[in-house]
Design an enzyme around this catalytic site. Structure first.
Site, short mmCIF file in Angstrom:
data_model
loop_
_atom_site.label_atom_id
_atom_site.label_comp_id
_atom_site.label_asym_id
_atom_site.label_seq_id
_atom_site.Cartn_x
_atom_site.Cartn_y
_atom_site.Cartn_z
N SER A 144 1.09 -1.02 0.12
CA SER A 144 0.31 0.33 0.56
C SER A 144 0.89 1.15 0.18
O SER A 144 1.39 1.48 -1.25
CB SER A 144 -0.95 -0.20 0.73
N HIS A 145 0.98 2.37 1.30
CA HIS A 145 1.69 3.25 1.34
C HIS A 145 2.17 3.39 1.81
O HIS A 145 3.26 4.45 2.19
CB HIS A 145 0.26 4.14 2.10
N ASP B 150 -2.50 6.25 -3.30
CA ASP B 150 -0.69 5.86 -2.53
C ASP B 150 -0.81 4.56 -3.56
O ASP B 150 -0.79 4.39 -5.00
CB ASP B 150 -1.78 5.09 -1.28
N LYS C 252 -11.90 0.27 -0.94
CA LYS C 252 -11.40 1.11 -1.49
C LYS C 252 -11.07 1.91 -2.71
O LYS C 252 -10.10 1.12 -3.02
CB LYS C 252 -10.81 2.26 0.44
N ASP D 202 -0.99 1.42 -4.15
CA ASP D 202 -1.64 1.39 -4.79
C ASP D 202 -3.33 1.08 -5.40
O ASP D 202 -3.69 0.61 -5.49
CB ASP D 202 -2.04 -0.39 -4.37
N ASP E 169 -5.82 2.60 -3.55
CA ASP E 169 -7.16 2.68 -2.75
C ASP E 169 -7.31 3.48 -2.07
O ASP E 169 -8.12 4.22 -1.44
CB ASP E 169 -6.77 1.65 -2.08
N ARG E 170 -6.15 4.63 -1.75
CA ARG E 170 -6.14 5.41 -0.89
C ARG E 170 -6.71 7.23 -1.85
O ARG E 170 -6.09 7.21 -3.24
CB ARG E 170 -4.93 6.09 -0.45
#
Ligand code: G1P
Ligand code: ZN
Length: 543
Positions: free
Chosen positions: A113-114, A277, A376, A279, A281-282
């Site tokens: 992710s982030h 982010d 998300k 990947d 999703d944010r």
């Protein structure tokens, strides 16, 4: 091509956290580490025989190698087919969409992710179930059990599959379909939102700056914002994904996306700013001169949802993670719909979305999404905002001011103390737990505690119970502090302190967040003894 059965031993600590298994990249690259975990996924879901999976990742360092390992292991475990994004790239929401669209048996997403990427940074693997969502606790528990008993894994002895060309090939008996990572996702967005209206908005001179942070959303944002919607070229910046995210931290918050924030606060700022982010999703949302907290963004999207074609008939309900501000609760109350409070982590929204109890969900950690996928979705949030702006032709600042006037303002901030000594962090939480019962009625920084407990969640759909989900202390007048330890960190413990206070007087809705939250910040220190216990004079990150 032959199948090898490789002898192995269980490896400690392969317990999936808030969002899959996340470790230092070098740990994942160590002997059998990735292989053990992939085999445990297959074993934990009852085998891969005859199954079809989606595979993709955020393009970080080791993504390409890990994808080849997953493919060889899927083939050796008898999988029928793997649908993989070109060059092993898929944003998390795009992977979720593909799993649903193609009705697969789930998917493997390679992402931390982030968290930063690179040989000395982080890597991650998560499994999503056939509904497209992150594996729920029942499934991750089985995967974890399998990591503790594993004795061998199966892997095909084969050359790398060419993932650079769209089309179908074979790996042993298994089919490998390489797909354009953007196309199906873009088609879904075109169904949800009024692209003509947004095109008109851009044609009228509206300016956007989308910062892809050298991460996976670059190709998606370029194709959709600049390609399909006609945003001026150059609107999407840092658009080429790189294995180490340009040496940065692909986390869309005011700290790591400071450049974007600075530009949005400048005199010649564009009308709208956003970032996503690692990947995809944010999301982070900004207007000219205004930063929209993720909690407020969720509330505004819920309040204005009917302006977008996908939600024109209204929302079935909304859901937010427990630490997320209660701004959306006020919107739900005024719409007369249910508002669910769930533990941190997107996986807890899955059942509510599947059961049609919630349409829109969100977390304070820059995650917003809906029932269009089961993750998300950063770009979805951006397009939703653009759709609302295109319909109302108001500025972000005007929309926010209207929103607060209507519903009140929930000032909100999260303070993170990173890489704290794990024992000290546990001690802090334990001490809080022990005094919960005595807190109601006591006064801290001039504010009186109304209620205090440790959050536990009973899933209304499957009846499962999740305990120990964070300590919450509510104050008279609407203030609230939540303490919890991160479940995604890879070093020591990260203490998260979530601070919120409500303002209903329109004359006081323009304060600086830190000023408005000063009593809550002081109360948090007093209640938890943060400085004494962690040895830190202040948080590492405030978002
Ligand atoms: C963090 C966020 C949480 C989010 C998760 C995955 O988890 O707080 O909201 O779902 O990352 O993106 P945490 O580190 O707090 O456990
Ligand atoms: Zn993410």
């Amino acid at each position: 091509m032959s199948i090898h059965r490789i002898q192995t031993e269980p490896i400690d600590g392969q317990k999936p956290g808030t969002s899959g298994l996340r470790k230092k990249t070098r740990i994942f690259m160590g002997p059998h580490y990735l292989e053990n975990f992939i085999q445990a996924i297959f074993d934990g879901i009852g085998g891969a025989q005859g199954k079809t999976f989606v595979l993709g990742g955020d393009g970080r360092y080791f993504n390409d190698r890990a994808a080849q390992v997953m493919l060889r292991m899927a083939a050796a475990n008898g999988a029928k087919k793997v649908i993989v994004g070109q060059n092993a790239i898929l944003s998390t929401p795009a992977a979720s969409n593909l799993i649903r669209l193609r009705q697969t048996d789930g998917g493997v997403i390679l992402s931390a992710s982030h968290n930063p990427g690179g040989p000395d940074e982080d890597f991650g693997v998560k499994f999503n179930t056939p509904n497209g969502g992150p594996a729920p606790e029942g499934v991750t528990a089985k995967i974890y059990e399998a990591t503790k008993t594993i004795r061998e894994y199966s892997i095909l002895d084969a050359q790398d599959v060419d993932l650079s060309t769209v089309g179908t090939t074979k790996l042993g008996e298994m089919e490998v379909e390489v797909v354009d990572p953007v196309a199906d996702y873009q088609a879904l967005m075109e169904k949800l939102f009024d692209f003509d209206k947004i095109r008109d908005l851009f044609a009228s001179g509206f300016r956007i700056r989308f910062d892809a942070m050298h991460a996976v959303t670059g190709p998606y944002a370029s194709a959709i914002l600049e390609g399909a919607l006609g945003a001026p070229s150059g609107s999407v910046v840092n658009a080429v994904p790189s294995p180490d995210f340009g040496g940065g931290h692909p986390d869309p918050n005011p700290i790591w996306a400071k450049d974007l924030v600075d530009r949005m606060m400048a005199d010649d700022a564009p009308d709208f700013g956003a970032a996503s982010d690692g990947d995809g999703d944010r999301n982070m949302i900004l207007g000219k001169g205004v930063y929209v907290t993720p909690s407020d963004s969720l509330a505004v999207l819920a309040a204005q949802a009917r302006l977008a074609p996908a939600y024109k008939d209204g929302l079935k309900g909304v859901a937010r993670s427990m630490p997320t501000s209660r701004a959306v609760d006020r919107v739900a109350a005024s719409l007369g719909i249910d508002c669910y409070e769930t533990p941190t982590g997107w996986k807890f929204f899955g059942n509510l979305l599947d059961a049609g109890r919630a349409t829109i969900c969100g977390e304070e950690s820059a995650g917003t999404g809906s029932d269009h996928v089961r993750e998300k979705d950063g770009l979805w949030a951006v397009l939703f905002w653009l759709n609302i702006l295109a319909e109302t032709r108001k500025s972000v600042a005007e929309l926010m001011a209207d929103h607060w006037r209507n519903f009140g303002r929930n000032y909100y901030s999260r303070h993170d103390y990173e890489a704290v000594d794990a024992t000290a962090a546990e001690g802090l939480m334990q001490a809080l737990r022990e005094k919960l019962a005595e807190l109601p009625g006591t006064t801290h920084a001039g504010r009186t505690v109304e209620a205090a407990d440790e959050f536990a969640y009973d899933d209304p759909v499957d009846g499962s119970r999740s305990e120990g989900q964070g300590v919450r202390v509510s104050f008279e007048g609407g203030g609230r502090i939540v303490f919890r330890l991160s479940g995604t960190g890879t070093e020591g413990a990260t203490l998260r302190v979530y601070l919120e206070d409500v303002e209903e007087d329109p004359a006081r809705m323009d304060a600086e967040t830190d000023t408005a939250l000063a009593p809550m910040i002081a109360a948090a220190n007093e209640l938890a003894g943060i400085s004494e216990r962690t040895g830190r004079s202040g948080p590492d990150v405030r978002t």
